[in-house]
Design a protein around this motif. Sequence first.
Motif, PDB file in Angstrom:
ATOM      1  N   CYS A   1       0.824  -1.212   0.000  1.00  0.00           N
ATOM      2  CA  CYS A   1       0.000   0.000   0.000  1.00  0.00           C
ATOM      3  C   CYS A   1       0.858   1.264   0.000  1.00  0.00           C
ATOM      4  CB  CYS A   1      -0.940  -0.004   1.198  1.00  0.00           C
ATOM      5  SG  CYS A   1      -2.224  -1.264   1.126  1.00  0.00           S
TER       6      CYS A   1
ATOM      7  N   ALA B   1       2.397   1.798  -3.427  1.00  0.00           N
ATOM      8  CA  ALA B   1       1.361   2.125  -4.407  1.00  0.00           C
ATOM      9  C   ALA B   1       0.903   3.566  -4.248  1.00  0.00           C
ATOM     10  CB  ALA B   1       0.183   1.159  -4.259  1.00  0.00           C
TER      11      ALA B   1
ATOM     12  N   ALA C   1      -0.789  -2.341  -7.753  1.00  0.00           N
ATOM     13  CA  ALA C   1      -2.055  -2.646  -7.075  1.00  0.00           C
ATOM     14  C   ALA C   1      -2.245  -4.159  -6.927  1.00  0.00           C
ATOM     15  CB  ALA C   1      -3.219  -2.034  -7.845  1.00  0.00           C
TER      16      ALA C   1
ATOM     17  N   ILE D   1      -0.375  -5.959  -3.923  1.00  0.00           N
ATOM     18  CA  ILE D   1      -0.936  -5.872  -2.563  1.00  0.00           C
ATOM     19  C   ILE D   1      -1.620  -7.178  -2.163  1.00  0.00           C
ATOM     20  CG2 ILE D   1      -2.588  -4.649  -1.095  1.00  0.00           C
ATOM     21  CD1 ILE D   1      -1.974  -2.125  -2.695  1.00  0.00           C
TER      22      ILE D   1
END
Length: 241
Positions: free
Chosen positions: A40, A43, A83, A86
Amino acid sequence: MPAAAPATEPPSALRVGLSAGKSLLGGLMLGIALAVLLGCSTAVFYFLRLNGPGMPAAAHAGGAGAVIALLASPSLIVALLLAFIIPAYVMVGLMIGRARATGKLVARYGQGLAQRLAEMLAQRVESMPRAHQALHKTADLLSASTAVEHLKPWVGDGKAVQWVVRTVLNRLPLADLVDEWSHTRAEWGTEAAKDDPALRAFLAEKIQGLLQDMAEPPWTLLWILMAVHLVVLGVGIWLTA
């Protein structure tokens, strides 16, 4: 004369099940922590850079032009990969937890579990000597529910036990095992007989080896994922520089 020390009793099925559950939860928490701290954070860092000078001029204009410019940009591929990484961390953490939980069961019940599964499987192979030619997975000959029900008085029927038994039966290549056993028998110059102890020992050895493989946490996969994550982030930083 001092009294002999009492023999250490092996852990009960309940204690082993609780320990396996803790290992599974620990692996899952590790995956979630890596997903939050590494996945996270990187990102978000990268998405903030999408407004930087490295993006096309149309991307800074706003509106439909910005959307089209982003869709046509290689930066979008990097964003999608970051993404995707994750949930990948969560999945790898779950795999590590499952392997560690399997290790708890294998350490306590591995040899006996392999012998009991081998006995059930050998009985079905001997009762249907030609059926295995049309079956590819052991689960097609011996169902997981039947195996768990047979093992329940000895090892319990917890989620970890069910998963281990189901995975073993799904991964064992029945046709290949029987073919290998047939070639072995041919080399020995003997014919298969009912209640053959050699067949049971052969199947138990294969199951034991599979259990050992399942109990090995995929740490290499985690390092590979981290390396891929670092490379993708580096490419993204270069594209948006």
